[in-house]
Design a protein around this motif. Structure first.
Motif, mmCIF file in Angstrom:
data_model
loop_
_atom_site.group_PDB
_atom_site.id
_atom_site.type_symbol
_atom_site.label_atom_id
_atom_site.label_comp_id
_atom_site.label_asym_id
_atom_site.label_seq_id
_atom_site.Cartn_x
_atom_site.Cartn_y
_atom_site.Cartn_z
ATOM 1 N N GLN A 288 -5.278 -7.560 4.603
ATOM 2 C CA GLN A 288 -5.382 -6.635 3.462
ATOM 3 C C GLN A 288 -6.752 -5.956 3.419
ATOM 4 O OE1 GLN A 288 -4.342 -8.526 -0.231
ATOM 5 N NE2 GLN A 288 -4.163 -6.588 -1.336
ATOM 6 N N VAL B 248 -3.939 0.152 6.680
ATOM 7 C CA VAL B 248 -2.689 0.643 6.101
ATOM 8 C C VAL B 248 -1.526 0.488 7.072
ATOM 9 C CG1 VAL B 248 -1.473 2.765 5.420
ATOM 10 C CG2 VAL B 248 -3.698 2.218 4.422
ATOM 11 N N PHE C 294 -0.555 -3.366 7.197
ATOM 12 C CA PHE C 294 -0.169 -3.848 5.875
ATOM 13 C C PHE C 294 1.172 -3.266 5.449
ATOM 14 C CE2 PHE C 294 -1.006 -4.445 1.218
ATOM 15 C CZ PHE C 294 -1.348 -5.789 1.255
ATOM 16 N N THR C 295 1.346 -1.963 5.668
ATOM 17 C CA THR C 295 2.601 -1.314 5.286
ATOM 18 C C THR C 295 3.753 -1.789 6.152
ATOM 19 O OG1 THR C 295 1.367 0.640 4.596
ATOM 20 C CG2 THR C 295 3.724 0.918 4.962
ATOM 21 N N LYS D 281 4.705 -5.339 4.968
ATOM 22 C CA LYS D 281 5.437 -5.319 3.696
ATOM 23 C C LYS D 281 6.877 -4.847 3.899
ATOM 24 C CE LYS D 281 2.656 -2.802 1.120
ATOM 25 N NZ LYS D 281 2.177 -2.138 -0.129
ATOM 26 N N SER D 282 7.028 -3.819 4.720
ATOM 27 C CA SER D 282 8.376 -3.285 4.976
ATOM 28 C C SER D 282 9.241 -4.321 5.663
ATOM 29 C CB SER D 282 8.279 -2.024 5.837
ATOM 30 O OG SER D 282 7.514 -1.031 5.204
ATOM 31 N N TRP E 18 10.172 -7.065 3.172
ATOM 32 C CA TRP E 18 11.195 -6.574 2.244
ATOM 33 C C TRP E 18 12.572 -6.519 2.913
ATOM 34 C CZ3 TRP E 18 14.257 -2.150 2.498
ATOM 35 C CH2 TRP E 18 15.005 -1.861 1.347
ATOM 36 N N ASP F 40 -1.974 -3.048 -2.394
ATOM 37 C CA ASP F 40 -2.505 -2.079 -1.440
ATOM 38 C C ASP F 40 -3.660 -2.705 -0.669
ATOM 39 O OD1 ASP F 40 -2.812 0.243 -0.037
ATOM 40 O OD2 ASP F 40 -3.310 1.499 -1.786
#
Length: 335
Positions: free
Chosen positions: A83, A92, A95-96, A99-100, A103, A328
């Protein structure tokens, strides 16, 4: 280990795309896409270039890490990613993506402090590593002495007031024409040099835990220019060995100042500079003299990697510490 959480860790804080899989503290896979060749022509990391390279590598490396670990993505217990701190664009990407993936799989997501990853890295070499401990974190962006009281309970006793050790190595290596990254280049040259050939300064003797390497860098540049002008420049291996010894002297002294002050019997190390052969030797010698146990990761786990992120993720997951998917990155995240 069958009851230990299986976690995929993703590290993209700077110029290494690292993916790792652990089961608790057991290393299952650690894969890396290095950007050294990409950034070498610039003499350092270009943030926008680093972010694009992460985008190009991350999906392929995820499949490779899971394959090497013998783990199907549906069998993961969680997904962890750095992070912060680091380059915001690079952060980014990982991290993105993490997260994706979490999920999509319906799995917990854990955001990890990059520096905490380095604190946990000795576990990957020896699961006996445990606090209380004094940990030296030395890399291109950080030089810190940390009192690890418990997992998750850290006190930063000292840090650099200017350049980090790895930054000083990179800058001086570039000045000497040794290329990028500077740490390994200085280490190689120093193998054939005399560490006592040149007396470079050891800064901040009156501050027991803090570092300063900017003056050392300036001292080397000034010395080399003066010697070149006089036509008496000593061999580059001697310059490299003397520089390295000055950095190592300070790193070791400040670490064991903290050992003396706290009375702990465990010392750990993390960060890319911890791969330096002279530093590893000197830390071990000092630990042996004092009856202290030293835990340093294997060299490939000293530099930025996904496995260290995964092992922190597994630890937090066991404690029920997860991160909201709305979180974020934080480029300036503190330990």
């Amino acid at each position: 280990m069958s009851n230990s959480p299986v976690v995929l860790g993703i590290e993209t804080s700077c110029d290494e795309t690292g993916l790792g899989v652990v089961a608790g503290t057991e290393l299952r896979a650690n894969v890396l896409a290095s950007q050294v060749d990409i950034h070498a022509r610039f003499g350092g990391v270009v943030p926008e270039v680093a972010a694009r390279a992460h985008v190009e590598s991350i999906r392929h490396l995820t499949h490779r890490a899971l394959s090497e670990a013998g783990v199907h993505q549906a069998d993961l217990d969680g997904v962890a990613a750095t992070q912060g701190p680091g380059l915001v664009g690079a952060l980014v990407v990982g991290f993105t993506f993490a997260k994706s993936l979490a999920w999509a799989l319906g799995k917990p997501f854990i955001g990890i402090n990059h520096m905490e990853g380095h604190l946990f890295a000795p576990l990957l070499g020896d699961p006996a590593f445990a606090p209380p401990a004094i940990v030296l974190l030395a890399s291109g962006g950080h030089s810190q002495v940390v009192h690890m009281k418990e997992w998750g309970d850290y006190e930063i006793l000292g840090s650099t007031i200017d350049d980090a050790a790895g930054e000083a190595l990179d800058k001086t290596a570039r000045f000497l024409g040794l290329g990028y990254p500077g740490g390994p280049a200085i280490d190689r040259e120093a193998e054939n040099g005399d560490p006592a050939a040149i007396s470079f300064p050891r800064a901040l003797p009156d501050r027991p835990y803090d570092f300063s390497f900017s003056g050392l860098k300036t001292s080397l540049i000034t010395y080399v220019r003066q010697q070149r002008d006089a036509g008496t420049l000593p061999p580059i291996p001697d310059v490299a060995a003397s520089l390295q010894e000055a950095i190592v002297d300070v790193l070791v002294a400040k670490t064991f100042n903290a050992v003396d002050a706290t009375g702990v019997k465990v010392v750990g190390g993390g960060g890319g500079v911890m791969a330096n052969s002279r530093l590893r030797t000197r830390l071990q010698e000092e630990a042996d003299k004092r009856g202290v146990t030293l835990y340093i990761p294997p060299r490939d786990l000293c530099t930025d990697n996904g496995a260290m992120i995964a092992v922190v993720g597994a630890h937090k997951l066991e404690r029920g510490e997860v991160t909201d998917l709305g979180a974020d990155v934080d480029a300036g995240l503190s330990l």
